[in-house]
Each structure stands twice: as structure tokens, then as C-alpha cells.
Design an enzyme around this catalytic site. Structure first.
Site, PDB file in Angstrom:
ATOM      1  N   HIS A  18       0.848  -1.206   0.000  1.00  0.00           N
ATOM      2  CA  HIS A  18       0.000   0.000   0.000  1.00  0.00           C
ATOM      3  C   HIS A  18       0.883   1.256   0.000  1.00  0.00           C
ATOM      4  O   HIS A  18       0.625   2.198  -0.745  1.00  0.00           O
ATOM      5  CB  HIS A  18      -0.869   0.053   1.270  1.00  0.00           C
ATOM      6  N   LYS A  42     -18.506  -6.003   7.889  1.00  0.00           N
ATOM      7  CA  LYS A  42     -17.287  -6.802   7.724  1.00  0.00           C
ATOM      8  C   LYS A  42     -16.529  -6.894   9.049  1.00  0.00           C
ATOM      9  O   LYS A  42     -16.509  -5.936   9.824  1.00  0.00           O
ATOM     10  CB  LYS A  42     -16.410  -6.144   6.655  1.00  0.00           C
ATOM     11  N   ARG A  91      -2.497  -6.202  -8.560  1.00  0.00           N
ATOM     12  CA  ARG A  91      -1.399  -7.154  -8.357  1.00  0.00           C
ATOM     13  C   ARG A  91      -1.417  -8.155  -9.497  1.00  0.00           C
ATOM     14  O   ARG A  91      -0.953  -7.879 -10.583  1.00  0.00           O
ATOM     15  CB  ARG A  91      -1.533  -7.848  -7.002  1.00  0.00           C
ATOM     16  N   SER A 129      -3.086  -7.823   2.623  1.00  0.00           N
ATOM     17  CA  SER A 129      -3.348  -7.756   4.069  1.00  0.00           C
ATOM     18  C   SER A 129      -3.818  -9.116   4.571  1.00  0.00           C
ATOM     19  O   SER A 129      -3.405  -9.573   5.640  1.00  0.00           O
ATOM     20  CB  SER A 129      -4.419  -6.709   4.374  1.00  0.00           C
TER      21      SER A 129
HETATM   22  O1  PNS Z   1      -9.525  -2.897   0.319  1.00  0.00           O
HETATM   23  P1  PNS Z   1     -10.832  -3.308  -0.271  1.00  0.00           P
HETATM   24  O2  PNS Z   1     -11.655  -4.048   0.763  1.00  0.00           O
HETATM   25  O3  PNS Z   1     -10.665  -4.086  -1.544  1.00  0.00           O
HETATM   26  O4  PNS Z   1     -11.651  -1.961  -0.663  1.00  0.00           O
HETATM   27  C1  PNS Z   1     -12.909  -2.015  -1.248  1.00  0.00           C
HETATM   28  C2  PNS Z   1     -13.534  -0.623  -1.375  1.00  0.00           C
HETATM   29  C3  PNS Z   1     -13.567   0.084  -0.035  1.00  0.00           C
HETATM   30  C4  PNS Z   1     -12.708   0.208  -2.340  1.00  0.00           C
HETATM   31  C5  PNS Z   1     -14.969  -0.789  -1.959  1.00  0.00           C
HETATM   32  O5  PNS Z   1     -15.637  -1.749  -1.203  1.00  0.00           O
HETATM   33  C6  PNS Z   1     -15.782   0.506  -1.969  1.00  0.00           C
HETATM   34  O6  PNS Z   1     -15.452   1.432  -2.651  1.00  0.00           O
HETATM   35  N1  PNS Z   1     -16.861   0.547  -1.191  1.00  0.00           N
HETATM   36  C7  PNS Z   1     -17.717   1.707  -1.066  1.00  0.00           C
HETATM   37  C8  PNS Z   1     -19.138   1.420  -1.546  1.00  0.00           C
HETATM   38  C9  PNS Z   1     -19.281   1.729  -3.030  1.00  0.00           C
HETATM   39  O7  PNS Z   1     -19.055   2.817  -3.476  1.00  0.00           O
HETATM   40  N2  PNS Z   1     -19.695   0.707  -3.801  1.00  0.00           N
HETATM   41  C10 PNS Z   1     -19.945   0.852  -5.223  1.00  0.00           C
HETATM   42  C11 PNS Z   1     -18.756   0.525  -6.079  1.00  0.00           C
HETATM   43  S1  PNS Z   1     -18.454  -1.181  -6.109  1.00  0.00           S
END
Ligand code: PNS
Length: 218
Positions: A18, A42, A91, A129
Site C-alpha cells: 500500500h 465486515k 497485483r 493484508s
Molecule cells: O480494500 P478493499 O476491501 O478491496 O476496498 C474495497 C472498497 C472500499 C474500495 C470498496 O468496497 C468501496 O469502494 N466501497 C464503497 C461502496 C461503493 O461505493 N460501492 C460501489 C462501487 S463497487
């Protein structure tokens, strides 16, 4: 005009992968807002405050990076913060489908916000992670994959419950096998197991009479 990117994620916990992405993102954007999604559904290893604190310490107070949290739609948060882009790391190929889906959904929701993907540095291509947490949980050495402070927190998180479990196992064994009498811990003397006549391991006298030795059987 200042170009701001949102770098969203769970960061449970922040990894060196990150940090690498943030440093490289700063070559493209003037400012990056690292935004942790508040997701009550979560289960996280670290609380939101712990994750924010680890990010803050790892980024060493860089004035170009802000740590924040958000809930609701990412594109709404990005627009509210005046950001024009969402930064994500890619990745391996396995990331692609999920990221592609998310980027297209975000684009559909707000066409003004662009998703920018950066390839993760080669050194971090196999780290995440989740895999780091799994290794650390079973005592694996993850030094060099996470910032030093995060490594210490992982060790602390996973060593405490194991120690407690170990203490319970040892004390359970002591109480189960020893008794305290006249100020001394003495081994408990268990009565010898008696074979009952109904025990399947030993035939009863009546059965023995009806059973013939193997050599006698026709
Ligand atoms: O590190 P992660 O868990 O892969 O991150 C995921 C994240 C936070 C980027 C994604 O879940 C997110 O943007 N959530 C916010 C809700 C949203 O906007 N959803 C619509 C797009 S899929």
C-alpha cells in the site's frame, strides 16, 4: 488546479505494498486521500481507529497524504472531497475482475471520477493484508512486508490469545491430574479400570464357554 486522488480500501492492516502505491501515486497526483471504508458488516482484525493510526504512523505525517474514513458510495465521497480520481493497485490477474467491475460501476455512478490503476511493485505482487494476517496468526515472520509498527501490532494481536489459551491448557492439565493435599500437589490416583463382564473388549465367562479357540474351528 490541484489533482486529488482517493485511495480507498480496508487497510486491515496497511502493508508495504500500500505504501509503495501511495508513494508512486504522488508522482501523478498533488495530494492523496487514503480513505478507509467504514463497513459495519465486515469483520476486521484492527478497529477503524487502529487502522487509521497505523497509516498515520507509517506515512510519517506526510503533508501530501491525508488519512480519512468514509461510508456510503465511494464516488459521492470523492466528489465531496474534490477528488477527480480513485487510485487502486493491481497485483495479479486475479485482482482484475473485481477491480474492473468496481471501476465500471463507479464510472456509471459518476462519470467525472476516473479510476487510475497502478501495477503493484514486483516485490509486493504476492502480498495482501489477508495473506499477511494469516501468516502472522500462525507465528509466521512478516517482517519486511509491513511497516515495523504494524508488525509489532500483529505480533501483539496474535500472541495474547494464544498465551491465554496455553495457560488454560496447562492449568487444566494440572487440575485434572493433581490434587492439593496437606499443602502439596500430588498426582491424583485413578482407580484401575475394571473390565466388566459386559465389556465388548473381553468376552464374558458365558461367551468364552461358547467360543472355540480359532484352531478348533472346522
Ligand atoms: O480494500 P478493499 O476491501 O478491496 O476496498 C474495497 C472498497 C472500499 C474500495 C470498496 O468496497 C468501496 O469502494 N466501497 C464503497 C461502496 C461503493 O461505493 N460501492 C460501489 C462501487 S463497487
Amino acid at each position: 488546479m490541484e489533482h486529488i486522488a482517493i485511495y480507498p480500501g480496508s487497510f486491515d492492516p496497511v502493508t508495504n505494498g500500500h505504501l509503495d502505491l501511495i508513494h508512486r501515486g504522488l508522482k501523478i497526483f498533488d495530494r492523496i486521500i487514503v480513505a478507509i471504508l467504514k463497513n459495519p458488516k465486515k469483520q476486521f482484525l484492527f478497529s477503524l481507529d487502529e487502522r487509521m493510526e497505523m497509516l498515520r504512523v507509517s506515512l510519517n505525517g506526510s503533508p501530501l497524504v491525508e488519512i480519512d474514513s468514509f461510508d456510503g458510495l465511494l464516488v459521492d465521497y470523492a466528489a465531496q472531497r474534490g477528488a477527480s480520481a480513485v487510485l487502486r493497485g493491481l497485483r495479479a490477474l486475479s485482482d482484475f475482475e473485481y477491480e474492473f467491475q468496481m471501476a465500471l460501476m463507479n464510472r456509471r455512478l459518476n462519470r467525472e471520477i476516473q479510476t487510475v490503476f497502478l501495477m503493484t511493485g514486483m516485490r509486493w505482487i504476492y502480498t495482501s493484508s489477508s495473506i499477511i494476517k494469516e501468516a502472522a496468526q500462525f507465528g509466521g515472520d512478516v517482517k519486511g512486508m509491513v511497516p515495523a509498527g504494524v508488525n509489532e501490532r500483529l505480533i501483539a494481536k496474535f500472541s495474547r490469545p494464544v498465551d491465554r489459551r496455553c495457560a488454560w491448557t496447562v492449568s487444566g492439565w494440572i487440575f485434572g491430574n493433581f490434587r492439593c493435599s496437606a499443602g502439596w500437589w500430588r498426582p491424583k490416583v485413578f482407580p484401575r479400570r475394571q473390565h466388566s463382564s459386559t465389556s465388548p473388549s473381553r468376552p464374558s465367562a458365558a461367551m468364552s464357554r461358547t467360543l472355540k479357540p480359532i484352531s478348533d474351528v472346522g
